[in-house]
Design an enzyme around this catalytic site. Structure first.
Site, PDB file in Angstrom:
ATOM      1  N   ASN A 133     -31.207 -32.173   3.430  1.00 52.98           N
ATOM      2  CA  ASN A 133     -31.536 -31.350   4.587  1.00 52.98           C
ATOM      3  C   ASN A 133     -32.942 -30.752   4.513  1.00 52.98           C
ATOM      4  O   ASN A 133     -33.554 -30.498   5.543  1.00 52.98           O
ATOM      5  CB  ASN A 133     -30.499 -30.222   4.718  1.00 52.98           C
ATOM      6  CG  ASN A 133     -30.945 -29.145   5.679  1.00 52.98           C
ATOM      7  OD1 ASN A 133     -30.978 -29.349   6.888  1.00 52.98           O
ATOM      8  ND2 ASN A 133     -31.320 -27.991   5.141  1.00 52.98           N
ATOM      9  N   ALA A 143     -30.733 -25.106   1.504  1.00 55.47           N
ATOM     10  CA  ALA A 143     -29.494 -24.439   1.929  1.00 55.47           C
ATOM     11  C   ALA A 143     -29.659 -22.961   2.247  1.00 55.47           C
ATOM     12  O   ALA A 143     -28.666 -22.290   2.529  1.00 55.47           O
ATOM     13  CB  ALA A 143     -28.428 -24.616   0.851  1.00 55.47           C
ATOM     14  N   ASP A 197     -38.499 -26.431  -5.317  1.00 58.12           N
ATOM     15  CA  ASP A 197     -39.126 -27.035  -4.141  1.00 58.12           C
ATOM     16  C   ASP A 197     -38.969 -28.547  -4.262  1.00 58.12           C
ATOM     17  O   ASP A 197     -39.456 -29.143  -5.237  1.00 58.12           O
ATOM     18  CB  ASP A 197     -40.606 -26.626  -4.113  1.00 58.12           C
ATOM     19  CG  ASP A 197     -41.354 -27.128  -2.885  1.00 58.12           C
ATOM     20  OD1 ASP A 197     -40.902 -28.104  -2.259  1.00 58.12           O
ATOM     21  OD2 ASP A 197     -42.403 -26.547  -2.567  1.00 58.12           O
ATOM     22  N   THR A 239     -33.240 -22.799  14.848  1.00 59.41           N
ATOM     23  CA  THR A 239     -33.205 -22.354  13.448  1.00 59.41           C
ATOM     24  C   THR A 239     -34.582 -21.759  13.143  1.00 59.41           C
ATOM     25  O   THR A 239     -35.328 -21.423  14.055  1.00 59.41           O
ATOM     26  CB  THR A 239     -32.922 -23.534  12.493  1.00 59.41           C
ATOM     27  OG1 THR A 239     -34.016 -24.472  12.587  1.00 59.41           O
ATOM     28  CG2 THR A 239     -31.612 -24.244  12.844  1.00 59.41           C
ATOM     29  N   GLU A 240     -34.933 -21.692  11.865  1.00 56.08           N
ATOM     30  CA  GLU A 240     -36.276 -21.243  11.492  1.00 56.08           C
ATOM     31  C   GLU A 240     -37.326 -22.333  11.679  1.00 56.08           C
ATOM     32  O   GLU A 240     -38.500 -22.127  11.401  1.00 56.08           O
ATOM     33  CB  GLU A 240     -36.292 -20.788  10.028  1.00 56.08           C
ATOM     34  CG  GLU A 240     -35.501 -19.521   9.750  1.00 56.08           C
ATOM     35  CD  GLU A 240     -35.585 -19.115   8.280  1.00 56.08           C
ATOM     36  OE1 GLU A 240     -36.181 -19.860   7.479  1.00 56.08           O
ATOM     37  OE2 GLU A 240     -35.039 -18.053   7.951  1.00 56.08           O
ATOM     38  N   PHE A 241     -36.915 -23.508  12.163  1.00 57.58           N
ATOM     39  CA  PHE A 241     -37.803 -24.670  12.246  1.00 57.58           C
ATOM     40  C   PHE A 241     -39.110 -24.350  12.975  1.00 57.58           C
ATOM     41  O   PHE A 241     -40.205 -24.598  12.467  1.00 57.58           O
ATOM     42  CB  PHE A 241     -37.076 -25.822  12.952  1.00 57.58           C
ATOM     43  CG  PHE A 241     -37.916 -27.046  13.183  1.00 57.58           C
ATOM     44  CD1 PHE A 241     -38.051 -28.008  12.193  1.00 57.58           C
ATOM     45  CD2 PHE A 241     -38.593 -27.236  14.377  1.00 57.58           C
ATOM     46  CE1 PHE A 241     -38.831 -29.145  12.398  1.00 57.58           C
ATOM     47  CE2 PHE A 241     -39.369 -28.355  14.593  1.00 57.58           C
ATOM     48  CZ  PHE A 241     -39.488 -29.310  13.600  1.00 57.58           C
ATOM     49  N   TYR A 293     -45.656 -35.229  11.701  1.00 58.56           N
ATOM     50  CA  TYR A 293     -44.232 -34.878  11.597  1.00 58.56           C
ATOM     51  C   TYR A 293     -43.372 -36.036  12.086  1.00 58.56           C
ATOM     52  O   TYR A 293     -42.406 -36.432  11.417  1.00 58.56           O
ATOM     53  CB  TYR A 293     -43.915 -33.616  12.410  1.00 58.56           C
ATOM     54  CG  TYR A 293     -42.444 -33.298  12.409  1.00 58.56           C
ATOM     55  CD1 TYR A 293     -41.803 -32.870  11.239  1.00 58.56           C
ATOM     56  CD2 TYR A 293     -41.665 -33.457  13.551  1.00 58.56           C
ATOM     57  CE1 TYR A 293     -40.441 -32.609  11.218  1.00 58.56           C
ATOM     58  CE2 TYR A 293     -40.314 -33.192  13.544  1.00 58.56           C
ATOM     59  CZ  TYR A 293     -39.702 -32.770  12.379  1.00 58.56           C
ATOM     60  OH  TYR A 293     -38.343 -32.518  12.358  1.00 58.56           O
TER      61      TYR A 293
END
Length: 255
Positions: A90, A13, A63, A191-193, A156
């Protein structure tokens, strides 16, 4: 909202889709349990949401890939906070974009441990809380990578295909307890992806989204809220959401 209990647990989050979900559900007057690896960001988000929306926010810094941490933090919650209405799985990431023969084992381990095993660790515990209540809704954040494989996506894509399979099997396993399961599968979301995928290379990450308008984290949060706000007799099993400029991992219109 068909679920009367108003607690939402959101993993990952501290940024992106997870943070957007926290902000949206807070605005809808849900109490929150938010998890992530960055304690300061969790604390700041808690302060903001409690001040802005007059709700209760519980932060858990761990984590999801560490089974012992997941078990310790979730099992130590007070009974009242275990009455979770909605779980949003998420937390997830991609590491590297290498062909299989050049892939880094450390990248593979992080993706498998977080995207698959982390989701399982959290879901095992929270699903049992929901079974006790005979209600609840689990939302798993997948990806179009779980629907179609692309070059250099190998591991992935494999982890997100696993999430897609888990969506289906969890729905079957939890059906008799009145628990809903929904898979949300985004395309390109800014996003930060990509920054995480490219190990902090901001310039390389930014180029991923050049020439078209990607989805925003709020677009996904609003889709999740729609799915979880349906009447009790309605379950959205699976959704794919992409930018208008994107039709698949391979087909995209850029300026």
């Amino acid at each position: 909202m068909s679920i009367t209990n108003k607690i939402v647990l959101i993993t990952g989050a501290t940024s992106g889709i997870g943070q957007a979900c926290a902000e949206l559900y807070a605005a809808k007057n849900f109490d929150l349990i938010i998890t992530g690896r960055r304690e300061e960001k969790l604390a700041n988000l808690k302060l903001k949401l409690e001040n802005d929306f007059n709700i209760n926010v519980t932060t858990l810094c761990f984590d999801v890939s560490k089974k012992n941490e997941v078990e310790k933090h979730l099992n130590n919650l007070p009974i009242a906070l275990k009455k979770v209405a909605i779980l949003i799985n998420n937390a997830g990431l991609s590491q590297g974009l290498d062909p299989i023969q050049e892939g880094k084992i450390s990248d593979w381990d992080i993706m498998i441990d977080t995207n698959v095993k982390g989701l399982l660790y959290v879901s095992k515990i929270v699903s049992n809380w929901m079974i006790a209540e005979e209600s609840g809704h689990i939302v798993n954040i997948g990806s179009i990578a779980g629907k179609q494989v692309y070059a250099n996506g190998n591991v992935y894509c494999a982890t997100k295909h696993a999430v897609d399979a888990l969506n289906q099997s969890m729905r079957i396993d939890l059906l008799k307890y009145g628990i809903k399961v929904t898979g949300i599968n985004p395309g390109a979301v800014e996003t930060e992806f990509s920054e995480v995928r490219f190990h902090g290379d901001k310039e390389k990450a930014k180029k991923v989204y050049d020439g078209f308008e990607p989805l925003k984290a709020l677009d996904i949060a609003e889709t999740i809220y729609f799915a979880t706000s349906r009447p009790f007799h309605v379950n959205i099993n699976d959704l794919i959401i992409m930018p208008t400029a994107q039709a698949s991992p391979y087909y995209m219109v850029k300026n």
